[in-house]
Design a protein around this motif. Structure first.
Motif, PDB file in Angstrom:
ATOM      1  N   UNK A   1       0.465  12.856  -7.824  1.00 44.38           N
ATOM      2  CA  UNK A   1       0.010  11.480  -7.978  1.00 44.38           C
ATOM      3  C   UNK A   1       1.187  10.564  -7.668  1.00 44.38           C
ATOM      4  N   UNK A   2       0.992   9.604  -6.784  1.00 41.79           N
ATOM      5  CA  UNK A   2       2.021   8.617  -6.505  1.00 41.79           C
ATOM      6  C   UNK A   2       1.507   7.264  -6.969  1.00 41.79           C
ATOM      7  N   UNK A   3       2.389   6.504  -7.614  1.00 38.29           N
ATOM      8  CA  UNK A   3       1.996   5.238  -8.221  1.00 38.29           C
ATOM      9  C   UNK A   3       2.988   4.149  -7.835  1.00 38.29           C
ATOM     10  N   UNK A   4       2.463   2.996  -7.444  1.00 36.79           N
ATOM     11  CA  UNK A   4       3.263   1.787  -7.240  1.00 36.79           C
ATOM     12  C   UNK A   4       2.947   0.845  -8.388  1.00 36.79           C
ATOM     13  N   UNK A   5       3.926   0.585  -9.230  1.00 38.31           N
ATOM     14  CA  UNK A   5       3.674  -0.220 -10.426  1.00 38.31           C
ATOM     15  C   UNK A   5       4.871  -1.117 -10.721  1.00 38.31           C
ATOM     16  N   UNK A   6       4.573  -2.293 -11.262  1.00 35.30           N
ATOM     17  CA  UNK A   6       5.627  -3.193 -11.700  1.00 35.30           C
ATOM     18  C   UNK A   6       5.512  -3.415 -13.198  1.00 35.30           C
ATOM     19  N   UNK A   7       6.368  -4.258 -13.736  1.00 34.78           N
ATOM     20  CA  UNK A   7       6.347  -4.599 -15.155  1.00 34.78           C
ATOM     21  C   UNK A   7       6.993  -5.964 -15.305  1.00 34.78           C
TER      22      UNK A   7
ATOM     23  N   UNK B   1       0.826  -1.217   0.000  1.00 35.22           N
ATOM     24  CA  UNK B   1       0.000   0.000   0.000  1.00 35.22           C
ATOM     25  C   UNK B   1       0.856   1.260   0.000  1.00 35.22           C
ATOM     26  N   UNK B   2       0.431   2.249  -0.755  1.00 33.79           N
ATOM     27  CA  UNK B   2       1.115   3.536  -0.787  1.00 33.79           C
ATOM     28  C   UNK B   2       0.085   4.633  -0.547  1.00 33.79           C
ATOM     29  N   UNK B   3       0.446   5.633   0.284  1.00 38.09           N
ATOM     30  CA  UNK B   3      -0.487   6.712   0.626  1.00 38.09           C
ATOM     31  C   UNK B   3       0.272   8.028   0.706  1.00 38.09           C
ATOM     32  N   UNK B   4      -0.359   9.093   0.226  1.00 40.55           N
ATOM     33  CA  UNK B   4       0.235  10.425   0.199  1.00 40.55           C
ATOM     34  C   UNK B   4      -0.209  11.259   1.398  1.00 40.55           C
ATOM     35  N   UNK B   5       0.712  12.092   1.890  1.00 38.01           N
ATOM     36  CA  UNK B   5       0.339  13.112   2.860  1.00 38.01           C
ATOM     37  C   UNK B   5      -0.581  14.121   2.177  1.00 38.01           C
ATOM     38  N   UNK B   6      -1.441  14.813   2.930  1.00 33.75           N
ATOM     39  CA  UNK B   6      -2.411  15.730   2.311  1.00 33.75           C
ATOM     40  C   UNK B   6      -1.796  16.776   1.387  1.00 33.75           C
ATOM     41  N   UNK B   7      -0.572  17.238   1.681  1.00 33.52           N
ATOM     42  CA  UNK B   7       0.046  18.236   0.809  1.00 33.52           C
ATOM     43  C   UNK B   7       0.894  17.612  -0.290  1.00 33.52           C
TER      44      UNK B   7
ATOM     45  N   UNK C   1      -1.085   0.111  -7.251  1.00 35.55           N
ATOM     46  CA  UNK C   1      -1.663   0.997  -6.250  1.00 35.55           C
ATOM     47  C   UNK C   1      -1.302   2.429  -6.572  1.00 35.55           C
ATOM     48  N   UNK C   2      -2.086   3.367  -6.046  1.00 35.70           N
ATOM     49  CA  UNK C   2      -1.812   4.779  -6.290  1.00 35.70           C
ATOM     50  C   UNK C   2      -2.528   5.617  -5.237  1.00 35.70           C
ATOM     51  N   UNK C   3      -2.176   6.904  -5.196  1.00 29.63           N
ATOM     52  CA  UNK C   3      -2.888   7.857  -4.357  1.00 29.63           C
ATOM     53  C   UNK C   3      -2.763   9.228  -5.002  1.00 29.63           C
TER      54      UNK C   3
ATOM     55  N   UNK D   1      10.135  -5.650 -10.312  1.00 33.49           N
ATOM     56  CA  UNK D   1       9.070  -5.652  -9.292  1.00 33.49           C
ATOM     57  C   UNK D   1       8.557  -4.235  -9.085  1.00 33.49           C
ATOM     58  N   UNK D   2       7.633  -4.082  -8.123  1.00 25.80           N
ATOM     59  CA  UNK D   2       6.977  -2.793  -7.914  1.00 25.80           C
ATOM     60  C   UNK D   2       7.990  -1.705  -7.572  1.00 25.80           C
ATOM     61  N   UNK D   3       7.825  -0.582  -8.269  1.00 28.57           N
ATOM     62  CA  UNK D   3       8.584   0.633  -7.989  1.00 28.57           C
ATOM     63  C   UNK D   3       7.598   1.752  -7.721  1.00 28.57           C
TER      64      UNK D   3
END
Length: 676
Positions: free
Chosen positions: A366-372, A21-27, A358-360, A376-378
């Motif tokens: 925008x933050x994204x966790x993605x693999x290919x 899981x990845x989550x962004x701070x409000x700012x 995953x993303x937020x 693996x996930x970056x």
């Protein structure tokens, strides 16, 4: 002198740090993610939280004491991060998962809940003083003390039987908590007081893995919207409705309900005036795609993405201006991130897959966790129109020592003359002048896809490192290629998919590097169904051997699974109404033609495809005198998740293929499939 790179091994695969899981701070200045590290010798993994700056820099580990720290979420004031964990604190060890909070600048995490049934998922209220959470509770027990008493009684009971009169009573690898239902609660952080919002009401959340996508809190903190099954007898294929609870008055109203439509993943707009959600027209057909929908005050709800032929994935995230929504969706064996404009009703590509896991979204970030297929996930971050910037290096040191194979994205003519996509993954150092064995890795579903993803349980790079050219055919029925392609296999399972896989084999055998004497087909779940189906329909000798992992073998006996109400829709009939139709799509009905050696693998905790399916297939092959080997895990579900079991799985898989490498493959005499 540069270090010589080596091929990927199973041990390397389990050394990879797995980003969750990845989550962004409000700012948008910081992100938090969970990272799991596994130890092969200890046969387990440990998950911790890591803090990432979205401007770059070194990642910082935030939690150290827990073993399964997950689901991180920032408080609206950005002063705390909440997460779910089972820990030992102040001399007391959690019996069930609880909520913890930690300051982003570090220090010790603090337990903020003490709710005996445990915490499944949660969301912060906008005021940062309360948290809404999901828990499985006894509906007739009122208050936290009563729940704790029932929890202790159930834990201490001597009886072991599971007793139910419910239609939906198990999911994936476990029985649903006996006598309990999933309710929404509110936790007051200052006092620790818990209120069950559904107490004394008939509402419960959907029973299949209830999570934070099933509800949302309005921006003013006064309302909660949630999805639920309005029918008295709960079933996984029922259409869900959306209801809204006013927290001040305690009154509940049905926000969106239509018996022909399934509604889920509600999300309030930034001003609280509109509600976005995912809608699927199940009354029209069970395969209808999930679409983006919107409901505004005083107006009927409407589908926004009906002209866009892509299934929409949860979660939904509003842009800060309330003019668009961000979500992931599949497109031709990739999972991308899109921004969908409400006024334009058009999708704009934000992040190209790979596969967005995953993303937020926060502020303009925008933050994204993605693999290919090749990594693996970056984690990447993107601001406005800027290019994406990677903000972690978790696995770079390990990957720098490995030599991975190249891969191609190909298309060939399959069933009905349609274009069919296929991935090819080549062994490291592939030389087109040499000969290589061919390995089909057939995906499950069937409504899923072989994607541009780094799959840990069926890792194509690991297969290729053993010297195989790996083929992943996205046969008819796969997702991401339009609705017509997906729906084409309904009521005729096996037919078009087999033609596609066989057309892929024909294409492969025409290549100068193909070793025609070593051709294999393997698959899991519906992919396992496919290799069992092939064993009864393809002329013996075309494939040296099969591997069937957690495969469906007998559709009649599949009614023991946790999703049995879907089968009449998929196959076209209940087995008691039209036995012939069901049998025509069931591999066990074609056992007379099965002659190809098969490795059968299954887990006893598999409730999606019960292990009796694998045992029946294995026993059938043995009774017929066909070469077979069984690998049965008493402690695994549909997936093999423990490090040591995974190593054994891959070992048995590779040994089986090598054992049958010397069997001559008369592919030249058996060019195409022939029904038995």
């Amino acid at each position: 002198m540069a270090q010589k790179k080596k091929h990927l091994t199973v041990d390397d695969l389990w050394k990879i740090e797995r980003v969750g899981n990845v989550a962004l701070a409000p700012d948008g200045s910081l992100a938090v993610c969970s990272v799991t590290r596994f130890a092969m010798d200890e046969n387990k993994g440990v998950s911790s939280l890591w803090l990432l700056s979205t401007f770059g820099g070194k990642a910082r580990r935030l939690t150290h004491c827990g073993e399964k720290d997950g689901q991180p979420a920032w408080s609206p004031q950005a002063d705390r991060i909440a997460f779910v964990a089972k820990r030992e604190q102040e001399g007391r060890k959690d019996d069930t998962p609880q909520l913890y909070v930690i300051a982003p600048d570090g220090g010790e995490a603090r337990r903020v809940s003490d709710f005996a049934p445990g915490i499944e998922a949660f969301k912060w209220f906008p005021d940062g003083k309360r948290i809404a959470f999901i828990a499985w509770v006894w509906p007739d027990a009122k208050g936290s003390k009563a729940q704790a008493k029932r929890h202790k009684e159930f834990k201490d009971r001597k009886e072991t039987a599971y007793v139910t009169d419910q239609a939906q009573y198990r999911h994936w690898d476990r029985n649903l908590p006996m006598g309990r239902v999933a309710h929404l609660h509110v936790l007051q952080l200052a006092s620790g007081r818990v209120e069950d919002l559904f107490e004394g009401r008939d509402f419960e959340l959907p029973r299949a893995d209830p999570d934070a996508n099933m509800f949302d809190i309005s921006p003013d903190g006064r309302r909660i919207v949630f999805s639920f099954d309005p029918q008295k007898e709960k079933q996984p294929d029922h259409c869900k409705a959306l209801a809204e609870l006013d927290l001040r008055s305690g009154k509940t109203q049905l926000r969106v309900i239509d018996k022909a439509w399934d509604f889920e993943a509600p999300r309030y707009s930034p001003d609280g005036a509109q509600l976005a959600f995912i809608a699927s027209h199940q009354g029209k057909k069970h395969t209808m795609p999930p679409q983006l929908a919107l409901h505004g005050a005083g107006r009927p709800w409407q589908v926004l993405s009906d002209a866009w032929d892509h299934p929409v994935n949860a979660p939904l995230r509003w842009a800060a201006d309330g003019e668009s929504l961000v979500f992931s969706a599949e497109d031709r064996a990739r999972c991308n991130l899109y921004r969908f404009g409400i006024a334009s009703r058009a999708a704009e590509l934000v992040v190209q897959g790979g596969w967005v896991q995953g993303f937020d979204v926060a502020a303009d970030v925008v933050v994204v966790a993605a693999d290919a297929m090749d990594h693996p996930v970056r984690v990447h971050v993107q601001r406005a129109s800027d290019t994406a910037q990677r903000i972690e290096t978790f696995n770079d040191e390990l990957l720098a020592t490995l030599r991975l194979g190249q891969h191609d994205d190909l298309t060939f003519k399959g069933a009905q003359g349609d274009a069919v996509q296929m991935w090819l993954v080549y062994p490291p150092g592939f030389d087109r002048k040499k000969k290589y064995p061919l390995l089909h890795a057939i995906h499950g579903g069937p409504h899923a896809a072989s994607g541009d993803t780094f799959h840990y349980r069926w890792n194509n790079q690991l297969f290729a490192a053993q010297g195989y050219v790996v083929a992943c055919v996205n046969y008819h029925g796969s997702t991401g290629f339009g609705y017509a392609f997906l729906d084409s296999i309904t009521h005729r399972f096996g037919e078009l998919e087999l033609q596609d896989v066989e057309a892929g084999t024909d294409w492969l055998l025409r290549q100068p590097w193909a070793d025609r004497k070593r051709v294999y087909a393997t698959g899991g779940s519906y992919g396992g169904y496919m290799v069992a189906w092939m064993n009864g329909h393809v002329k013996p000798g075309r494939y040296n051997a099969y591997v069937c992992h957690a495969g469906c073998f007998d559709w009649n006996a599949m009614y023991a699974d946790d999703a049995y109400t879907w089968f009449a829709k998929e196959l076209g009939a209940w087995y008691w109404d039209d036995p012939a139709m069901v049998l025509s799509q069931s591999p066990h009905a074609f056992a007379q033609g099965m002659q190809t050696p098969t490795l059968v693998i299954h887990g006893a905790l598999d409730y999606r495809v019960p292990d009796a399916q694998g045992l029946a297939y294995y026993n059938t092959l043995k009774a017929r005198g066909v070469g077979a080997r069984l690998v049965w895990f008493p402690d695994e579900n549909h997936w093999i998740l423990k490090p040591r079991n995974s190593k054994l799985w891959y070992g048995e898989f590779f040994d089986w293929l090598k054992t049958h490498a010397s069997v001559r493959n008369p592919a030249r005499r058996a060019r195409r499939a022939a029904p038995q």
